[in-house]
Motif scaffolding. Structure first.
Motif, PDB file in Angstrom:
ATOM      1  N   LEU A 123      53.923   1.765 -20.418  1.00 44.34           N
ATOM      2  CA  LEU A 123      54.899   0.649 -19.492  1.00 44.34           C
ATOM      3  C   LEU A 123      56.042   0.014 -20.422  1.00 44.34           C
ATOM      4  CD1 LEU A 123      52.078  -0.981 -17.275  1.00 44.34           C
ATOM      5  CD2 LEU A 123      54.043   0.700 -16.579  1.00 44.34           C
ATOM      6  N   PHE A 124      55.664   0.028 -21.784  1.00 47.21           N
ATOM      7  CA  PHE A 124      56.560  -0.730 -22.399  1.00 47.21           C
ATOM      8  C   PHE A 124      57.068   0.048 -23.761  1.00 47.21           C
ATOM      9  CE2 PHE A 124      52.610  -3.201 -21.664  1.00 47.21           C
ATOM     10  CZ  PHE A 124      53.184  -4.437 -20.869  1.00 47.21           C
ATOM     11  N   PHE A 125      56.582   1.038 -24.081  1.00 48.44           N
ATOM     12  CA  PHE A 125      57.208   1.800 -25.126  1.00 48.44           C
ATOM     13  C   PHE A 125      56.596   3.467 -25.252  1.00 48.44           C
ATOM     14  CE2 PHE A 125      53.704  -0.172 -26.987  1.00 48.44           C
ATOM     15  CZ  PHE A 125      52.962   0.726 -27.361  1.00 48.44           C
ATOM     16  N   ASP A 126      57.255   4.461 -25.682  1.00 49.99           N
ATOM     17  CA  ASP A 126      56.859   5.748 -25.661  1.00 49.99           C
ATOM     18  C   ASP A 126      56.035   6.015 -26.936  1.00 49.99           C
ATOM     19  OD1 ASP A 126      58.432   6.574 -23.588  1.00 49.99           O
ATOM     20  OD2 ASP A 126      60.274   6.960 -24.825  1.00 49.99           O
ATOM     21  N   ALA A 127      54.842   6.184 -26.824  1.00 49.00           N
ATOM     22  CA  ALA A 127      53.729   6.342 -27.875  1.00 49.00           C
ATOM     23  C   ALA A 127      53.912   8.042 -28.324  1.00 49.00           C
ATOM     24  CB  ALA A 127      52.236   6.015 -27.575  1.00 49.00           C
ATOM     25  N   ALA A 128      54.630   7.992 -29.656  1.00 46.52           N
ATOM     26  CA  ALA A 128      54.357   9.108 -30.324  1.00 46.52           C
ATOM     27  C   ALA A 128      53.139   9.624 -30.725  1.00 46.52           C
ATOM     28  CB  ALA A 128      55.569   9.395 -31.300  1.00 46.52           C
ATOM     29  N   GLU A 129      52.954  10.933 -30.839  1.00 46.95           N
ATOM     30  CA  GLU A 129      51.898  11.446 -31.672  1.00 46.95           C
ATOM     31  C   GLU A 129      52.049  11.613 -33.008  1.00 46.95           C
ATOM     32  OE1 GLU A 129      48.871  12.091 -30.352  1.00 46.95           O
ATOM     33  OE2 GLU A 129      49.386  12.010 -28.153  1.00 46.95           O
ATOM     34  N   HIS A 130      51.202  10.869 -33.719  1.00 51.97           N
ATOM     35  CA  HIS A 130      51.252  10.969 -35.276  1.00 51.97           C
ATOM     36  C   HIS A 130      50.210  11.585 -35.993  1.00 51.97           C
ATOM     37  CE1 HIS A 130      54.553   7.816 -34.959  1.00 51.97           C
ATOM     38  NE2 HIS A 130      53.954   7.315 -33.805  1.00 51.97           N
ATOM     39  N   THR A 131      50.529  12.276 -36.937  1.00 53.27           N
ATOM     40  CA  THR A 131      49.559  13.026 -37.858  1.00 53.27           C
ATOM     41  C   THR A 131      49.243  12.179 -39.052  1.00 53.27           C
ATOM     42  OG1 THR A 131      51.103  14.494 -39.115  1.00 53.27           O
ATOM     43  CG2 THR A 131      50.147  15.398 -37.114  1.00 53.27           C
ATOM     44  N   VAL A 132      47.950  12.232 -39.435  1.00 47.05           N
ATOM     45  CA  VAL A 132      47.640  11.577 -40.537  1.00 47.05           C
ATOM     46  C   VAL A 132      47.206  12.500 -41.670  1.00 47.05           C
ATOM     47  CG1 VAL A 132      46.003   9.882 -41.608  1.00 47.05           C
ATOM     48  CG2 VAL A 132      46.507   9.894 -39.184  1.00 47.05           C
ATOM     49  N   PRO A 133      47.964  12.436 -42.826  1.00 46.20           N
ATOM     50  CA  PRO A 133      47.532  13.110 -44.006  1.00 46.20           C
ATOM     51  C   PRO A 133      46.125  13.118 -44.431  1.00 46.20           C
ATOM     52  CG  PRO A 133      49.460  11.826 -44.511  1.00 46.20           C
ATOM     53  CD  PRO A 133      48.717  10.872 -43.368  1.00 46.20           C
ATOM     54  N   GLU A 134      45.624  14.319 -45.050  1.00 49.00           N
ATOM     55  CA  GLU A 134      44.260  14.658 -45.319  1.00 49.00           C
ATOM     56  C   GLU A 134      44.030  13.409 -46.073  1.00 49.00           C
ATOM     57  OE1 GLU A 134      41.158  17.747 -46.995  1.00 49.00           O
ATOM     58  OE2 GLU A 134      43.130  18.314 -46.383  1.00 49.00           O
ATOM     59  N   HIS A 186      47.572   1.608 -15.271  1.00 46.80           N
ATOM     60  CA  HIS A 186      48.168   2.957 -15.585  1.00 46.80           C
ATOM     61  C   HIS A 186      49.815   3.055 -15.044  1.00 46.80           C
ATOM     62  CE1 HIS A 186      44.778   5.341 -16.983  1.00 46.80           C
ATOM     63  NE2 HIS A 186      44.069   4.662 -15.882  1.00 46.80           N
ATOM     64  N   HIS A 187      50.560   3.817 -15.727  1.00 45.38           N
ATOM     65  CA  HIS A 187      51.954   3.876 -15.309  1.00 45.38           C
ATOM     66  C   HIS A 187      52.238   4.934 -14.335  1.00 45.38           C
ATOM     67  CE1 HIS A 187      52.146   7.334 -17.960  1.00 45.38           C
ATOM     68  NE2 HIS A 187      53.289   7.608 -17.828  1.00 45.38           N
ATOM     69  N   ARG A 188      53.295   5.063 -13.730  1.00 47.37           N
ATOM     70  CA  ARG A 188      53.837   5.965 -12.611  1.00 47.37           C
ATOM     71  C   ARG A 188      55.358   5.872 -13.272  1.00 47.37           C
ATOM     72  NH1 ARG A 188      52.971   7.605  -7.379  1.00 47.37           N
ATOM     73  NH2 ARG A 188      54.538   9.530  -7.131  1.00 47.37           N
ATOM     74  N   ALA A 189      55.678   7.441 -13.214  1.00 50.65           N
ATOM     75  CA  ALA A 189      57.201   7.717 -13.654  1.00 50.65           C
ATOM     76  C   ALA A 189      57.767   8.518 -12.554  1.00 50.65           C
ATOM     77  CB  ALA A 189      57.118   8.379 -14.976  1.00 50.65           C
ATOM     78  N   ALA A 190      59.218   8.383 -12.389  1.00 51.48           N
ATOM     79  CA  ALA A 190      60.019   9.185 -11.568  1.00 51.48           C
ATOM     80  C   ALA A 190      61.029   9.685 -12.493  1.00 51.48           C
ATOM     81  CB  ALA A 190      60.623   8.448 -10.491  1.00 51.48           C
ATOM     82  N   VAL A 206      69.127  13.400 -18.519  1.00 51.84           N
ATOM     83  CA  VAL A 206      67.561  12.965 -18.354  1.00 51.84           C
ATOM     84  C   VAL A 206      67.512  11.529 -17.878  1.00 51.84           C
ATOM     85  CG1 VAL A 206      65.073  12.959 -18.983  1.00 51.84           C
ATOM     86  CG2 VAL A 206      66.705  14.978 -19.591  1.00 51.84           C
ATOM     87  N   VAL A 207      66.962  11.150 -16.774  1.00 53.51           N
ATOM     88  CA  VAL A 207      66.868   9.719 -16.610  1.00 53.51           C
ATOM     89  C   VAL A 207      65.152   9.511 -16.042  1.00 53.51           C
ATOM     90  CG1 VAL A 207      67.400   7.482 -15.235  1.00 53.51           C
ATOM     91  CG2 VAL A 207      69.067   9.281 -15.991  1.00 53.51           C
ATOM     92  N   VAL A 208      64.496   8.461 -16.745  1.00 55.03           N
ATOM     93  CA  VAL A 208      63.126   8.406 -16.066  1.00 55.03           C
ATOM     94  C   VAL A 208      62.998   6.755 -15.824  1.00 55.03           C
ATOM     95  CG1 VAL A 208      60.608   8.693 -17.100  1.00 55.03           C
ATOM     96  CG2 VAL A 208      62.252  10.254 -17.701  1.00 55.03           C
ATOM     97  N   ALA A 209      62.334   6.594 -14.676  1.00 54.14           N
ATOM     98  CA  ALA A 209      62.150   5.326 -14.331  1.00 54.14           C
ATOM     99  C   ALA A 209      60.515   5.166 -14.404  1.00 54.14           C
ATOM    100  CB  ALA A 209      62.498   4.929 -12.785  1.00 54.14           C
ATOM    101  N   ILE A 210      60.061   4.184 -15.126  1.00 56.16           N
ATOM    102  CA  ILE A 210      58.563   3.756 -15.216  1.00 56.16           C
ATOM    103  C   ILE A 210      58.122   2.545 -14.643  1.00 56.16           C
ATOM    104  CG2 ILE A 210      56.884   3.685 -17.035  1.00 56.16           C
ATOM    105  CD1 ILE A 210      58.996   5.339 -18.659  1.00 56.16           C
ATOM    106  N   GLY A 211      56.902   2.684 -14.308  1.00 55.08           N
ATOM    107  CA  GLY A 211      56.358   1.178 -13.707  1.00 55.08           C
ATOM    108  C   GLY A 211      54.822   1.408 -13.339  1.00 55.08           C
ATOM    109  N   PRO A 212      54.406   0.273 -13.125  1.00 55.63           N
ATOM    110  CA  PRO A 212      52.863   0.408 -12.600  1.00 55.63           C
ATOM    111  C   PRO A 212      52.711   1.591 -11.489  1.00 55.63           C
ATOM    112  CG  PRO A 212      53.261  -1.857 -12.784  1.00 55.63           C
ATOM    113  CD  PRO A 212      54.807  -1.021 -12.760  1.00 55.63           C
ATOM    114  N   ALA A 213      51.613   2.051 -11.291  1.00 55.63           N
ATOM    115  CA  ALA A 213      51.345   3.054 -10.201  1.00 55.63           C
ATOM    116  C   ALA A 213      51.779   2.414  -8.924  1.00 55.63           C
ATOM    117  CB  ALA A 213      50.063   3.643 -10.184  1.00 55.63           C
TER     118      ALA A 213
END
Length: 338
Positions: free
Chosen positions: A191-202, A225-229, A296-303
């Motif tokens: 709802l606040f930010f895009d969480a990227a997938e991060h890898t951790v070095p061995e 949970h969030h909902r997106a259009a 590309v445009v995405v609208a995000i909010g609570p479900a």
């Protein structure tokens, strides 16, 4: 164009549940989050999620922390935490004692740090303790006026009637805010930010979410949970229509993000736009000169239950090539935020 990091301001009276919300964001969501505090000992961030009290930014397991004792140091902290090398998804400013919420908003909005943008103010309210807080001088209406989102914690300890009445009071004071029940402080970070997938070095440190899980951090079913259009079109958009959406999104939309092309007399120009509860930032972005138009445009909010109030607004954004180039005033509706 440098990537900008959203800065969330987390406020609320002592005991409202800020620490629970902050630890939830730190410990879940597969995100790297920076934290700015002014008194580490009072914040009570889970000891398993941070390395200890620091005066300078330090890398911790999946995030970073800055400790400041004066609001004027905020820019220095934001500059340190938004360094590209840290690859943070968001920075959270814990508001206790640093400054009043409106003052913090102005500090972030007026920041000279080009690598950050305002991500909204989140006010945490203990639904069961509002009368007690107000008897001590806390003013509900004044504190929620600046909030992009109000999280109601401990709603499981208050009567449904009291929670409904509290929600009505908040929306009367601030019709533009989003009010969410988060009885255990659990809220979807998307709802606040895009969480990227991060890898951790061995051999590297565990990410924050894995540290939280390894400590047996509780995960509740009350997660919001969030909902997106979404609109994705091989077309340029109407800049005036996009500006309208960014400034005045539908009631159920908390944030809007967009990467769009706009036709100009000199060809297509690309913009990256963000809106959180009507706080808008727009940045110019590079694009390949010969690439076809794409937006590309995405609208995000609570479900929400129905897309009828959201999706048609997105679908109306593309501007047919035959409609010509938007006028200068139409383009300025969007570019004035840049």
């Amino acid at each position: 164009m440098s990537r900008t990091v959203p800065v969330l301001i987390l406020t609320g009276y002592l005991g409202a549940g800020k620490t629970t919300v902050l630890n939830h964001l730190l410990g879940t969501g597969h995100a790297r989050i920076g934290v700015v505090v002014n008194d580490f000992g009072e914040v009570g961030v889970d000891a398993g999620l941070v390395a200890g009290q620091v005066a300078e930014p330090v890398s911790i397991a999946g995030g970073c922390l800055c400790c400041i004792d004066d609001p004027r140091q905020l820019d220095d902290a934001l500059r340190a935490l938004s360094r590209p090398a840290l690859a943070l998804d968001a920075v959270v400013v814990e508001g206790s004692g640093i400054a009043e919420p409106p003052g913090l908003i102005q500090l972030v909005l007026g920041s000279g740090v080009a690598t950050v943008r305002f991500g909204g103010l989140v006010e945490v309210v203990d639904a069961a303790q509002v009368p007690h807080a107000e008897s001590g001088g806390w003013d509900l209406e004044q504190h929620v006026k600046a909030a992009a989102m109000v999280l109601l914690t401990k709603t499981d300890l208050a009567s449904p009637g009291d929670v409904a009445q509290l929600r009505e009071r908040i929306l009367r004071a601030n019709p533009h805010t989003t009010v969410l029940d988060a009885p255990h402080g659990a809220v979807d970070p998307r709802l606040f930010f895009d969480a990227a997938e991060h890898t951790v070095p061995e051999g590297g440190q565990l990410p924050l979410w894995e540290v939280g899980e390894s400590l047996g951090q509780r995960h509740h079913e009350h997660h919001v949970h969030h909902r997106a259009a979404t609109l994705e079109a091989d077309a340029a958009v109407d800049p005036a229509a996009l500006a309208d959406l960014l400034e005045d999104p539908p009631r159920q939309v908390h944030r809007v993000k967009a990467v769009v092309d706009v036709r100009t007399p000199r060809g297509l120009q690309r913009f990256v736009a963000h809106s959180v509860a009507g706080y808008v930032t727009v940045e110019r972005a590079p694009r390949a000169p010969d690439a076809p138009a794409h937006s590309v445009v995405v609208a995000i909010g609570p479900a929400w239950d129905d897309d009828a109030a959201v999706q048609p607004l997105l679908d109306a954004l593309p501007r047919a090539a035959g409609d010509g180039v938007p006028t200068a005033p139409e383009r300025r509706r969007l570019t004035r935020f840049a």
